[in-house]
Design a protein around this motif. Structure first.
Motif, PDB file in Angstrom:
ATOM      1  N   CYS A 135      35.771  63.825  22.031  1.00  0.00           N
ATOM      2  CA  CYS A 135      35.929  64.184  22.907  1.00  0.00           C
ATOM      3  C   CYS A 135      35.139  63.798  24.249  1.00  0.00           C
ATOM      4  O   CYS A 135      36.160  63.825  25.235  1.00  0.00           O
ATOM      5  CB  CYS A 135      34.705  65.534  22.783  1.00  0.00           C
ATOM      6  SG  CYS A 135      35.366  66.100  21.187  1.00  0.00           S
ATOM      7  N   CYS A 141      38.636  63.054  26.513  1.00  0.00           N
ATOM      8  CA  CYS A 141      39.048  64.355  26.200  1.00  0.00           C
ATOM      9  C   CYS A 141      39.058  65.045  28.199  1.00  0.00           C
ATOM     10  O   CYS A 141      38.295  64.753  28.402  1.00  0.00           O
ATOM     11  CB  CYS A 141      38.523  65.430  25.670  1.00  0.00           C
ATOM     12  SG  CYS A 141      39.144  66.841  25.569  1.00  0.00           S
ATOM     13  N   PHE A 162      39.615  67.980  29.092  1.00  0.00           N
ATOM     14  CA  PHE A 162      38.411  68.970  29.274  1.00  0.00           C
ATOM     15  C   PHE A 162      37.781  68.898  29.315  1.00  0.00           C
ATOM     16  O   PHE A 162      36.545  69.376  29.218  1.00  0.00           O
ATOM     17  CB  PHE A 162      39.362  69.894  28.631  1.00  0.00           C
ATOM     18  CG  PHE A 162      40.634  70.290  28.772  1.00  0.00           C
ATOM     19  CD1 PHE A 162      40.894  70.244  30.178  1.00  0.00           C
ATOM     20  CD2 PHE A 162      41.650  69.835  28.654  1.00  0.00           C
ATOM     21  CE1 PHE A 162      42.798  70.421  30.994  1.00  0.00           C
ATOM     22  CE2 PHE A 162      43.350  70.446  28.489  1.00  0.00           C
ATOM     23  CZ  PHE A 162      43.153  70.674  29.494  1.00  0.00           C
ATOM     24  N   CYS A 164      34.398  71.608  28.685  1.00  0.00           N
ATOM     25  CA  CYS A 164      34.253  72.202  27.219  1.00  0.00           C
ATOM     26  C   CYS A 164      33.494  70.986  26.824  1.00  0.00           C
ATOM     27  O   CYS A 164      32.357  71.945  25.344  1.00  0.00           O
ATOM     28  CB  CYS A 164      35.828  71.718  26.339  1.00  0.00           C
ATOM     29  SG  CYS A 164      35.982  71.962  24.494  1.00  0.00           S
ATOM     30  N   ARG A 165      33.104  70.372  26.293  1.00  0.00           N
ATOM     31  CA  ARG A 165      31.726  69.391  26.594  1.00  0.00           C
ATOM     32  C   ARG A 165      31.638  69.305  24.464  1.00  0.00           C
ATOM     33  O   ARG A 165      31.161  69.329  23.849  1.00  0.00           O
ATOM     34  CB  ARG A 165      30.519  70.019  26.604  1.00  0.00           C
ATOM     35  CG  ARG A 165      30.604  70.220  28.328  1.00  0.00           C
ATOM     36  CD  ARG A 165      29.020  69.996  28.806  1.00  0.00           C
ATOM     37  NE  ARG A 165      29.564  69.706  29.906  1.00  0.00           N
ATOM     38  CZ  ARG A 165      28.144  68.552  30.675  1.00  0.00           C
ATOM     39  NH1 ARG A 165      27.217  68.469  30.269  1.00  0.00           N
ATOM     40  NH2 ARG A 165      28.013  68.524  31.856  1.00  0.00           N
ATOM     41  N   PRO A 193      35.310  67.042  17.659  1.00  0.00           N
ATOM     42  CA  PRO A 193      36.031  68.312  18.937  1.00  0.00           C
ATOM     43  C   PRO A 193      35.182  69.716  17.480  1.00  0.00           C
ATOM     44  O   PRO A 193      35.520  69.562  16.878  1.00  0.00           O
ATOM     45  CB  PRO A 193      37.409  68.218  18.667  1.00  0.00           C
ATOM     46  CG  PRO A 193      37.509  67.206  17.373  1.00  0.00           C
ATOM     47  CD  PRO A 193      35.864  66.168  17.469  1.00  0.00           C
ATOM     48  N   ASP A 194      35.098  70.816  18.493  1.00  0.00           N
ATOM     49  CA  ASP A 194      34.843  72.303  18.141  1.00  0.00           C
ATOM     50  C   ASP A 194      35.715  72.111  16.879  1.00  0.00           C
ATOM     51  O   ASP A 194      36.882  71.619  17.487  1.00  0.00           O
ATOM     52  CB  ASP A 194      34.600  73.233  19.147  1.00  0.00           C
ATOM     53  CG  ASP A 194      34.469  74.457  18.919  1.00  0.00           C
ATOM     54  OD1 ASP A 194      33.200  74.406  18.960  1.00  0.00           O
ATOM     55  OD2 ASP A 194      35.146  75.004  17.667  1.00  0.00           O
ATOM     56  N   CYS A 204      38.771  73.676  18.705  1.00  0.00           N
ATOM     57  CA  CYS A 204      39.114  73.020  20.029  1.00  0.00           C
ATOM     58  C   CYS A 204      40.594  73.561  20.233  1.00  0.00           C
ATOM     59  O   CYS A 204      41.687  73.516  19.422  1.00  0.00           O
ATOM     60  CB  CYS A 204      39.263  71.347  18.754  1.00  0.00           C
ATOM     61  SG  CYS A 204      40.177  70.350  20.925  1.00  0.00           S
ATOM     62  N   LEU A 221      42.985  72.193  21.921  1.00  0.00           N
ATOM     63  CA  LEU A 221      43.658  71.246  21.691  1.00  0.00           C
ATOM     64  C   LEU A 221      44.004  71.041  20.231  1.00  0.00           C
ATOM     65  O   LEU A 221      45.458  69.993  19.873  1.00  0.00           O
ATOM     66  CB  LEU A 221      43.694  70.379  22.088  1.00  0.00           C
ATOM     67  CG  LEU A 221      42.983  70.121  23.859  1.00  0.00           C
ATOM     68  CD1 LEU A 221      42.697  68.407  24.058  1.00  0.00           C
ATOM     69  CD2 LEU A 221      44.471  70.392  24.473  1.00  0.00           C
TER      70      LEU A 221
HETATM   71  S1  SF4 Z   1      36.422  69.970  21.374  1.00  0.00           S
HETATM   72 FE1  SF4 Z   1      39.222  70.326  22.046  1.00  0.00          FE
HETATM   73  S2  SF4 Z   1      39.307  70.133  24.734  1.00  0.00           S
HETATM   74 FE2  SF4 Z   1      37.029  69.738  23.935  1.00  0.00          FE
HETATM   75  S3  SF4 Z   1      36.242  68.331  24.786  1.00  0.00           S
HETATM   76 FE3  SF4 Z   1      36.817  67.625  22.755  1.00  0.00          FE
HETATM   77  S4  SF4 Z   1      38.691  67.544  22.298  1.00  0.00           S
HETATM   78 FE4  SF4 Z   1      38.597  68.140  24.042  1.00  0.00          FE
END
Ligand code: SF4
Ligand code: SF4
Lengths: 98, 417
Positions: B321, B324, B326, B330-331, B348-349, B352, B354
């Motif tokens: 992340c 990324c 964003f 989004c963190r 990532p969540d 996410c 993306l």
């Molecule tokens: S969860 Fe997805 S959008 Fe959010 S920071 Fe991580 S890669 Fe980027």
């Protein structure tokens, strides 16, 4: 006409009666029990000034008491005005001495 | 000297002076801003997605005197308000007493209920009491959609509670909705429902916590729905509360109102009915257990000195992340959502935007951590249990307490200095 800065400097202010201050590492958190609003005071020096408001005759006194250099007064007064707008501090009706 | 702990976080941190509030909050506060206290695991309902797997009372639940002592501690620590949930908190016989006790001790209360005890008489009492906020849980704008998740009759019960409140002159109750694949098409209807009752709508995210883990795959919003939800939230702006729960959607472009930060153990925490303190209401698992309020030093000591919370307040590694674009808004999303879907905490969540977790979610080897507690009723009353899924021993429950939901920061204000 005097500027806002000079006006506030000579006025008596205080922490609003509905507001409690909680010390935090970055300054303080102010909670208004009336409006349930949180306000974050992001500098310890500003907290000292706010706490000192009620004890002094005016804002100038509180700034001096907190040893804020005069050159920074305008910035502090600006911050106090934003606290006033949020209802955290309010103008006292009369000058009190503690 | 980059000693990392078991959560993959750097052990050392230095608090900067000034700077952004997010940076400050990540390092923790003297007391929580958003504290949820679940008073009982007992519940009259059995919602399929209950975040605390509630149903049966736990014999170890705090006594009235112990609860009062906890409230005294809140007052001393200047925890100015708390979110009370459960289980269904109002089924505790001393609920109304504790509510008054808290208010008398400068601790404001918002409580979350399925409406079961909000009679006309109680509604009048609530309307006459300052510093109380009521949040009624509804998960469908129609009985059909709601009752599939929350159980037969639960929609009517919630609506009756809302009517009792508005008839009594209670201003601005909250209607709290967990957004799911099945109700995401009803957002406008929910808003209209809230408007009709002079209430404020709050939408929160379905997380795979508690019994939610069992239904998450079927109920969490699809990628397309997630985009529609985001657009709807952007349009609604400040008129709809979200408890900061959709900050992972910020990666679509514009951040949503709120703080955009996982507050677990930093500004958020949960106290469960037996006094256990967890990092977040959606993280009721031994992995996120910080201590117990009955231990020497009480809650104050847990909040300030627990090892787990120190970890959570240390700078984190965020794996992929970090690269990324964003990441700032989004963190990496929600820690609990990652944990309970078996994804790495530093990735990532699961939702996410993306799509960076899609692959990992499909992997066969993914292990979902087993629950560390379950108070589901084993013999749900026939006909009352929700029908969405039949999950054997795991059925009964309670309205989700939507916790992070008092966006501590929904209406915050920072001094210019
Ligand atoms: S969860 Fe997805 S959008 Fe959010 S920071 Fe991580 S890669 Fe980027
Ligand atoms: S719900 Fe998720 S994002 Fe919010 S505080 Fe808990 S773990 Fe963090």
């Amino acid at each position: 006409m005097p500027s806002a800065v000079t006006t506030m400097l000579d006025e008596p202010w205080r922490l609003s009666p509905d507001v409690a201050l909680r010390p935090e590492p970055f300054g303080a958190l102010a909670y208004d029990f009336g409006t349930r609003r949180l306000t974050f005071i992001k500098r310890p020096e500003l907290v000292t000034v706010v706490r000192g408001l009620a004890a002094g005759p005016d804002v100038r006194g509180a700034l001096k008491g907190a040893q804020v250099p005069e050159s920074q007064w305008p910035v502090f007064v600006q911050a106090l005005e934003s606290l006033a707008a949020a209802g955290t501090i309010q103008r006292r009706s009369s000058v009190t001495t503690s | 000297m980059t000693a990392t702990d078991r959560l993959g976080r750097n052990a050392l941190s230095v608090r900067p002076i000034g700077g952004s509030l997010i940076d400050q909050f990540e390092l923790g506060l003297n007391a929580p801003i958003c504290l949820t206290w679940e008073l009982t695991y007992a519940c009259n309902l059995a919602c399929v997605h209950c975040l605390s797997s509630s149903g049966r009372r736990d014999p170890r639940e705090l006594s009235t005197a112990q609860c009062e002592a906890v409230i005294d501690e809140f007052q001393a620590m200047q925890v100015f308000y708390i979110n009370i949930g459960g289980g269904e908190p109002t089924v505790r016989p001393d609920f109304w007493h504790l509510l008054e006790y808290a208010i008398d001790h400068q601790v404001g209360v918002k409580f979350s209920t399925n409406g079961v005890r909000v009679t006309p008489e109680r509604a009048r009492f609530l309307a006459a009491t300052n510093y109380v906020d009521v949040q009624v849980s509804i998960d469908g704008a129609t009985a059909e959609v709601n009752d599939r998740v929350r159980g037969h009759g639960s929609y009517d019960m919630a609506i009756r509670a809302l009517e009792n409140l508005s008839d009594a002159g209670f201003m601005d109750a909250k209607i709290s909705v967990v957004v799911t694949r099945e109700n995401v098409g009803q957002l406008d209807l929910f808003k209209a429902l809230a408007d009709r009752h002079g209430a404020t709508l709050r939408l929160t995210r379905l997380r795979p916590s508690g019994r939610g883990a069992e239904v998450w795959d079927d109920l969490h919003v699809t990628a397309t729905q997630q985009r529609e939800l985001y657009d709807w939230l952007l349009k609604a702006g400040d008129n709809v509360l979200t408890g900061d729960s959709f900050f992972h959607l910020a990666a679509y472009g514009e951040p949503l109102p709120g703080l955009n930060l996982c507050g677990a153990g930093r500004v958020v925490c949960l106290i469960d009915p037996i006094g256990d303190v967890y990092a977040c209401p959606f993280a009721i698992h031994e992995e996120f257990l910080a201590g117990n309020v009955l231990a020497p030093g009480g809650f104050d000591n847990v909040w300030k000195n627990s090892e787990l919370f120190a970890d959570l307040r240390s700078p984190q590694t965020s794996g992929a992340c970090t690269k990324c674009q964003f990441f700032d808004s989004c963190r990496g999303g929600c820690m609990a959502a990652k944990f309970f879907t078996g994804l790495p905490l530093d990735g990532p969540d699961p939702e996410c935007v993306l799509g960076n977790s899609e692959q990992a979610l499909m992997e066969i080897g993914r292990t979902i951590p087993p629950a560390s507690q379950d108070h589901s009723r084993l013999d749900p009353r026939r006909g009352a249990e929700p029908v969405l899924v039949q999950i054997g021993a795991l059925s009964p429950g309670r309205p989700p307490a939507h916790a992070c939901s008092e966006s501590p920061l929904a209406d915050f204000h920072a001094s210019a200095l």
